[in-house]
Design an enzyme around this catalytic site. Structure first.
Site, PDB file in Angstrom:
ATOM      1  N   LYS B  35       2.981  -3.077  -1.769  1.00  0.00           N
ATOM      2  CA  LYS B  35       2.954  -2.479  -3.106  1.00  0.00           C
ATOM      3  C   LYS B  35       4.334  -1.915  -3.448  1.00  0.00           C
ATOM      4  O   LYS B  35       5.018  -1.370  -2.567  1.00  0.00           O
ATOM      5  CB  LYS B  35       1.900  -1.373  -3.117  1.00  0.00           C
ATOM      6  N   SER B 112      -4.275   1.578  -8.748  1.00  0.00           N
ATOM      7  CA  SER B 112      -2.931   1.141  -9.072  1.00  0.00           C
ATOM      8  C   SER B 112      -2.409   0.079  -8.127  1.00  0.00           C
ATOM      9  O   SER B 112      -1.355  -0.494  -8.390  1.00  0.00           O
ATOM     10  CB  SER B 112      -1.988   2.343  -9.062  1.00  0.00           C
ATOM     11  N   SER B 136      -6.822   4.290  -5.629  1.00  0.00           N
ATOM     12  CA  SER B 136      -5.936   3.172  -5.938  1.00  0.00           C
ATOM     13  C   SER B 136      -5.963   2.025  -4.938  1.00  0.00           C
ATOM     14  O   SER B 136      -5.447   0.944  -5.240  1.00  0.00           O
ATOM     15  CB  SER B 136      -4.491   3.669  -6.106  1.00  0.00           C
TER      16      SER B 136
END
Lengths: 405, 405
Positions: B35, B112, B136
């Site tokens: 990420k 996210s 997330s």
């Protein structure tokens, strides 16, 4: 070389402040200072490095722990000196000077929360917020004759605090007495009324006494005998090898575990910035930083696993109701300017961190109490308990040392 | 509006990488993505914000968790999309696009860790490292039909990861199956052979089922009946009010505790930078950010104490050997572009975070397993255990779901 301001004989202030309380509570009427790696709104945070300070904008918010103190009734009176990138146990900053050790003016205050210790010991504030990764609250508390607490890892919010080694760093408090220490810590910990176990066992970490100077050791033993009489509980000596169930020395906590995690994490935080921005570095830090750059983190990943195993073993041993005691530092404060040879640095750091790394890898709460005096200089006696047993530890320390909670 | 690259139909890649393993171990032969709030040496980290990316130099070191994966034999194949400042559960980035939900292409992937989910679900990698503060990792795992784990708070090093809410944020993993999830998580956790208690109790968090859509609820109940048959243990429904010993709703975890800590900490991290640098903000984030700016943290400090009390209560209830189950999300993935009214946003966020905040305030490890299908879309079934019982949870989930550990 910077000098102490004539209006600040403590040599601790980066900036004199007067931030009034934002509420009333258990800290009404108290004053505090804030180590310069913890944000104060409107003031640049230096992390002990003028280059870092100049490269980063002033924060718009206080660190959350600062707001907790203000909201509980305390007044903030200053931003105080930190060692460069808080990567030191000395308190001799080439940029901000050496804050004054009030009990031994020819000796270092210890670091990296050097200004926190000096501001309290010299009477500028009742307590100070510092940070502790490898001993940066406990060591200056010990060397300056103050109360100091490093709580369980991560129990105090690090928002607005440079978490330069996120698996290791804690926010902590130094104070002029138990009452201010307890009040400030309980606010920061958001302590509740949760009942915790009564004191049942007093362990004494034998290896730490053996590492200490003989005079520190004999003072420690005398103070512990007083505590045994006061509590009516026996002192139970225990070796590190018994705690972890392996024939290994206490120094493994530092050399085989904590120092590896610290160095690996420091590479991913401060090193990234230094390598990109090539700031001016102070001489003591630049010496230490050579080791950081040369460190092979891939080869050292076993040290991270060792941290996890030591955490598990130490906490399995420290059942609720158990406290473990040892001298906070093995020595009194070294003379100022004496840490200028590799031998002197290695002796001071390796012996000190052999002791301080125990609570580091254990993620333990530890309170350093100014109970010992050697050659006219203070040394702390430390009490630690299992991870998250912070409130038990505070109450136990008050009982053991005859303080009123 | 950016489009997916024709060579990346998943829409998840910020940069295609090929970082070879740095050793051999349990991840030999596997591939992973990272990420874009987690450092990759030599590549700027965006945190989902082009303005942040352009204002910060490229790191010289990988995040420590990335090096752990490489050293254990995995190959890193890409840096993947994150929502802006990772402050979202949507996965619709105005800057980096909407990574493709492989199981429901007209629906959002969740955020996210949107790129983490899409890169795995679309076959680019076996697993992905993400982060989770309010859901997330778990939410995109649920909405994309993947395995996902948020470990106990702080068990994985955050060095090189923007800890934008340091009392709340964890590193986590999304994977295409149990084997890759377990292997990657155990490397990151530095799991040892420590024996942990056998599974003894299966609790079901009733409030979470009641909040869920009826179809999610009935699927959850059916899956749990299968698990009860497989394990021979009864399902024990429990209400949040029983867990904490107070007549309060589950939504208190979010509204009275976690969201307050998140907002207060976000002010001291990302807000400081935004206020100083006034970067371009995406529309969805700028809407949410209005609430951050208006938030009165002094008035809300009781919420921080509430977090601590809920942590204590939840963990006192989850004794060793206990697992607690609930749907990961109360809904299937919303349609892309549907979160464009305040009502839609509030319904999605408030209901989802009412469930995800439970493990958040409890600092619990939670695994989301892709066991449910509603209207052809995936939903996760979550299993959580007490703080630090990560290895117990992994083994228990493998037993409960018939996976081979």
């Amino acid at each position: 070389m910077p000098q102490s301001s004539p209006v600040d004989p403590s040599g601790s202030l980066v900036a004199r402040l007067d931030l009034p309380p934002l509420g009333t509570g258990p800290l009404d009427g108290t004053t505090f200072t804030v180590k310069d790696n913890i944000d104060i709104a409107g003031h640049r945070t230096s992390y002990g490095s003028p280059a870092w300070r100049d490269a980063h904008p002033a924060p718009t918010h206080n660190a959350l722990c600062v707001d907790q103190m203000l909201a509980a009734g305390a007044r903030c009176v200053g931003k105080v000196v930190a060692d460069e990138f808080t990567y030191s146990l000395d308190g001799e900053s080439p940029f901000f000077g050496t804050p004054r050790n009030a009990k031994a003016a020819d000796r270092i205050p210890g670091g990296s929360s050097s200004g926190s210790a000096a501001s309290v010991a010299n009477g500028l504030a009742d307590f100070s917020i510092g940070t502790d990764s490898g001993g940066s609250v406990r060591v200056p508390a010990s060397l300056c004759g103050l109360w100091g607490m490093r709580p369980s890892l991560h129990r105090i919010s690090e928002a607005g605090v440079l978490p330069f080694m996120p698996s290791v760093s804690t926010v902590g408090v130094l104070a002029d007495g138990f009452a201010h220490l307890e009040a400030a810590i309980r606010v920061a910990l958001r302590s509740g009324p949760t009942p915790q176990a009564p004191l049942q066992r007093i362990l004494v970490l034998s290896d730490a006494l053996e590492i200490a100077d003989q005079s520190v050791r004999s003072q420690t033993e005398a103070a512990l005998e007083d505590i045994a009489r006061r509590t009516g509980l026996p002192l139970e000596p225990i070796r590190f090898s018994q705690i972890v169930g392996e024939d290994v020395p206490l120094s493994d906590c530092n050399t085989q575990a904590l120092r590896i995690m610290q160095t690996a994490e420091f590479q991913s935080t401060v090193s990234n910035w230094i390598e990109a921005c090539t700031p001016e570095l102070g001489f003591p830090f630049s010496m230490a930083y050579g080791n950081v750059l040369a460190f092979d983190r891939i080869a050292a990943l076993d040290g991270l696993a060792r941290c996890e195993r030591l955490f598990e073993s130490i906490n399995a041993c420290l059942s609720p109701g158990t406290v473990i005691c040892f001298p906070t530092t093995p020595v009194i404060a070294p003379l100022k300017g004496s840490l200028n040879t590799m031998d002197a640095v290695v002796d001071y750091y390796d012996r000190t961190m052999t002791i301080t790394a125990f609570s580091g890898v254990g993620r333990l709460p530890e309170v350093s109490v100014p109970l010992l005096t050697v050659d006219g200089c203070p040394v702390g006696l430390s009490f630690a308990a299992a991870h998250y047993q912070d409130e038990f530890l505070l109450r136990t320390v008050s009982e053991m040392t005859g303080q009123r909670s």
